[in-house]
Design an enzyme around this catalytic site. Structure first.
Site, PDB file in Angstrom:
ATOM      1  N   ASP A 165       0.538  -1.483  -0.175  1.00 27.97           N
ATOM      2  CA  ASP A 165       0.408  -0.101  -0.374  1.00 27.97           C
ATOM      3  C   ASP A 165       0.825   1.207   0.473  1.00 27.97           C
ATOM      4  O   ASP A 165       0.864   2.687  -0.707  1.00 27.97           O
ATOM      5  CB  ASP A 165      -0.547  -0.033   1.125  1.00 27.97           C
ATOM      6  CG  ASP A 165      -2.236  -0.470   1.179  1.00 27.97           C
ATOM      7  OD1 ASP A 165      -2.268  -1.480   0.315  1.00 27.97           O
ATOM      8  OD2 ASP A 165      -2.867  -0.589   1.743  1.00 27.97           O
ATOM      9  N   GLU A 224      -7.337   4.961  -0.604  1.00 28.73           N
ATOM     10  CA  GLU A 224      -6.479   5.702   0.079  1.00 28.73           C
ATOM     11  C   GLU A 224      -6.430   6.884   0.090  1.00 28.73           C
ATOM     12  O   GLU A 224      -5.377   7.197  -0.537  1.00 28.73           O
ATOM     13  CB  GLU A 224      -5.669   5.200   1.217  1.00 28.73           C
ATOM     14  CG  GLU A 224      -6.523   3.394   1.759  1.00 28.73           C
ATOM     15  CD  GLU A 224      -5.393   2.676   2.607  1.00 28.73           C
ATOM     16  OE1 GLU A 224      -4.127   2.781   2.757  1.00 28.73           O
ATOM     17  OE2 GLU A 224      -5.622   1.164   2.742  1.00 28.73           O
ATOM     18  N   SER A 273      -6.085   5.631   4.753  1.00 30.67           N
ATOM     19  CA  SER A 273      -4.822   4.388   5.674  1.00 30.67           C
ATOM     20  C   SER A 273      -5.002   4.467   7.427  1.00 30.67           C
ATOM     21  O   SER A 273      -5.733   5.289   7.694  1.00 30.67           O
ATOM     22  CB  SER A 273      -3.539   5.031   4.981  1.00 30.67           C
ATOM     23  OG  SER A 273      -2.197   4.231   6.269  1.00 30.67           O
ATOM     24  N   ASP A 310      -1.702  -4.225   4.469  1.00 28.54           N
ATOM     25  CA  ASP A 310      -2.618  -4.313   4.823  1.00 28.54           C
ATOM     26  C   ASP A 310      -3.829  -5.796   3.861  1.00 28.54           C
ATOM     27  O   ASP A 310      -5.044  -5.922   4.856  1.00 28.54           O
ATOM     28  CB  ASP A 310      -3.155  -3.273   4.625  1.00 28.54           C
ATOM     29  CG  ASP A 310      -2.272  -2.491   4.709  1.00 28.54           C
ATOM     30  OD1 ASP A 310      -1.589  -2.419   5.455  1.00 28.54           O
ATOM     31  OD2 ASP A 310      -2.877  -0.635   4.622  1.00 28.54           O
ATOM     32  N   CYS A 350       4.106  -1.635   8.185  1.00 24.86           N
ATOM     33  CA  CYS A 350       4.126  -0.438   9.233  1.00 24.86           C
ATOM     34  C   CYS A 350       4.002  -0.757  10.888  1.00 24.86           C
ATOM     35  O   CYS A 350       3.343  -1.394  10.726  1.00 24.86           O
ATOM     36  CB  CYS A 350       2.960   0.437   8.717  1.00 24.86           C
ATOM     37  SG  CYS A 350       2.962   0.712   6.883  1.00 24.86           S
TER      38      CYS A 350
HETATM   39 FE1  FES Z   1       2.248  -2.985   3.747  1.00 29.75          FE
HETATM   40 FE2  FES Z   1       2.058  -0.993   5.386  1.00 29.75          FE
HETATM   41  S1  FES Z   1       2.354  -0.696   3.543  1.00 29.75           S
HETATM   42  S2  FES Z   1       1.795  -2.945   6.323  1.00 29.75           S
END
Ligand code: FES
Length: 566
Positions: free
Chosen positions: A87, A452, A478, A129, A200
């Site tokens: 993401d 997002e 997000s 995600d 993240c």
């Molecule tokens: Fe993969 Fe945040 S972009 S967990």
């Protein structure tokens, strides 16, 4: 164990035993399986793996630990891949439209591989995600013995004693636009914010879904919080492989676990932790695939009475590694269970109920009030996310109240039909205090893919407008988003939802206490505008996004594309 399993009527027995399955067996012999391995149940290790980002970079290494656990339980393990869209790398670009779409692709690719090869169950390893909900959706869609295990989050970064995550880079870009930090400082933040492999670090969508996997009962207690670089991750992978053997042995399948009560418990955890608003979308999708009637109304009801007790980024100061250090998700669940917020009879992958599993879990006792509080002394008396309804969102919208100091916002609409023009307006300092930025035609069908809006929301916060500018969108946010940001507005603009009728200057009211999202117009004026509304031409006419746009349902139903459980 092996002998009792051998006599069960398992899919692999039908496919690989007996004289007329010689051709099928021959292919497994070709990859080195022995007679005794062929006689055992066949477990699949579904691994979302990709070198195109840190979130699932290391997950292939985890396969051997899962396989070891399976072997110890008398199950032969074979790994298959599934895809990853990172993401953060697609954020703010056309590529972001593939993110939510990838959740459906992941569920579909698992169904295809697991069904076509007659596996008896699977362990799914997921990181970023969409890999996690995609895997869990496949578990309940296929309704077979299944265990989820997380790839783990990254370690946090540091600049002095300031703890950094990816969110700090986005807000750093907003601060740079406003001249609040130098390019050199932004470069330092970029170099330090995400220092290891893994997802993240804050309680953004990946860590939200990992936590939810424990509350749902699909993952072992304690397995979501150790960071990707921790040796405890390998141990949880091994134990997850072993747990699959027990599930196959006892005939326990994913829909025995993911019941209404399990979805209820997962939502309680989501509200208590102020997890990502994406958690709502994914829980609705998992419920849909499981054939459980669990709706946005159920989530709304829980959001009004579950206290917010876990302080993690972006609403608080802490990251997944901090939660792990004080006892992880089991400690949060224990507190919620003790105060009667959970349904303890829900089954888990251990074959025991959540209540039993929490009693048997080896909890640690360390000071933790800075990050996790008892429900009697919450950070907020109600849940971290609110569902809003109103003349702008007859089918619902969501707001992460824990990520804003505001409870009510009334302002002038400033309408954009795509994300880029909204971001340009913030970049050029054209957005002013008291405005409600409306970004529409970015819903599941409209974008397509419901991207997002983190680039815009972070720019607003980074520009110091987080308390004076709000946002309303039919897109998503997000998990790192902060501020008065309302998303998932349904029905979306592309199908003629009321958000399509908004005009610059309209007064928009967001009231989280009342759970309302309204435009302050007469019903007759709103109706007149909607009668005059003409659909926009589709943005995409071919390929995966066009296929998705043709199939996808409303965000209020989880933005799913499949008709439901098999
Ligand atoms: Fe993969 Fe945040 S972009 S967990």
């Amino acid at each position: 164990m092996e002998s009792s399993l051998r006599h069960r009527s398992l899919p692999s027995q039908q496919r690989y035993q007996g004289v007329f399955n010689a051709s099928h067996r021959a292919f497994l012999r070709s990859i080195g399986l022995t007679d005794s391995e062929l006689a055992r149940p066949l477990g699949c290790i579904v691994v979302s793996w990709s070198e195109a980002g840190p979130c699932n970079f290391h997950t292939l290494e985890l396969v051997r630990h899962v396989r070891g656990g399976m072997e110890a339980a008398g199950v032969t393990g074979l790994a298959v891949p599934t895809i990853v869209v990172n993401d953060n790398i697609s954020m703010g670009t056309e590529g972001m439209r593939y993110s939510l779409v990838s959740r459906e692709v992941i569920a579909d690719t698992i169904e295809a591989q697991v069904s076509a090869h007659a596996f008896d169950g699977f362990v799914g390893i997921g990181g970023c995600d969409k890999t996690q909900p995609g895997i869990m959706m496949a578990m309940v869609r296929l309704n077979m013995p299944s265990v989820f295990v997380y790839g783990g989050s990254a370690e946090p970064g540091y600049l002095g004693d300031r703890k950094l995550t990816i969110e700090d880079i986005y807000e750093g870009m907003g601060a740079y636009i406003k001249g609040k930090i130098t390019e050199e400082m932004l470069y330092e933040i970029e170099r330090r914010a995400h220092p290891t492999v893994g997802t993240c670090a804050g309680l953004f969508t990946a860590n939200t879904m990992a936590s939810i996997s424990e509350a749902l009962g699909l993952a072992l207690l304690g397995s979501s919080t150790p960071v990707a670089t921790s040796s405890r991750r390998a141990q949880y992978c091994y134990s997850s492989g072993k747990a699959l053997g027990q599930l196959i042995e006892n005939g326990i399948r994913a829909r025995d676990i993911v019941t209404y009560d399990a979805l209820y418990n997962a939502t309680v955890l989501l509200m208590a932790t102020a997890g990502s608003t994406n958690g709502i979308l994914h829980l609705l999708a998992i419920a849909h695939e499981a054939g459980v009637n669990f709706t946005l109304q159920d989530i709304d009801e829980l959001s009004r009475r579950v206290p917010y007790i876990v302080s993690m980024k972006p609403a608080g100061e802490y990251v997944m590694a901090d939660l792990d250090a004080v006892g992880g998700v089991p400690m949060v669940l224990r507190k919620l269970m003790e105060r009667g917020y959970l349904r303890g009879e829900a089954l888990t992958v251990t074959g025991k109920t959540l209540s039993q599993s929490l009693k048997e879990y080896r909890h640690i006792e360390v000071p933790h009030e800075h990050i996790v509080r008892d429900p009697s002394r919450p950070f907020r008396p109600t849940g971290g996310i609110r569902v809003l309804w109103g003349n702008l969102a007859p089918e619902g919208a969501v707001l992460k109240v824990a990520a804003t100091g505001l409870m009510r916002f009334e302002g002038r609409a400033r309408v954009f039909n795509d994300e880029d023009s909204a971001f340009e307006a913030v970049k050029k300092n054209e957005v002013t205090e008291g405005e409600v930025m409306v970004i529409r035609y970015v819903g599941p069908k409209g974008a397509p893919g419901m991207p997002e809006m983190l680039r815009v929301t972070s720019a607003i916060v980074g520009a110091g407008l987080g308390d004076s500018v709000a946002m309303v969108t039919d897109g998503r946010f997000s998990g790192a988003t902060r501020g008065m940001m309302v998303g998932h507005v349904s029905p979306e603009a592309a199908v003629g939802g009321p958000i399509a009728a908004l005009q610059d200057g309209d007064r928009v009211l967001i009231d989280s206490d009342a759970g309302r999202l309204d435009v302050l117009l007469d019903d007759s004026e709103l109706r007149r505008r909607l009668e005059d509304w003409k659909p926009m031409p589709p943005r995409v006419r071919a390929g995966l996004l066009a296929k998705y746009a043709a199939l996808v349902q409303s965000a209020s139903k989880g933005a799913v594309t499949s008709p439901g459980p098999l």
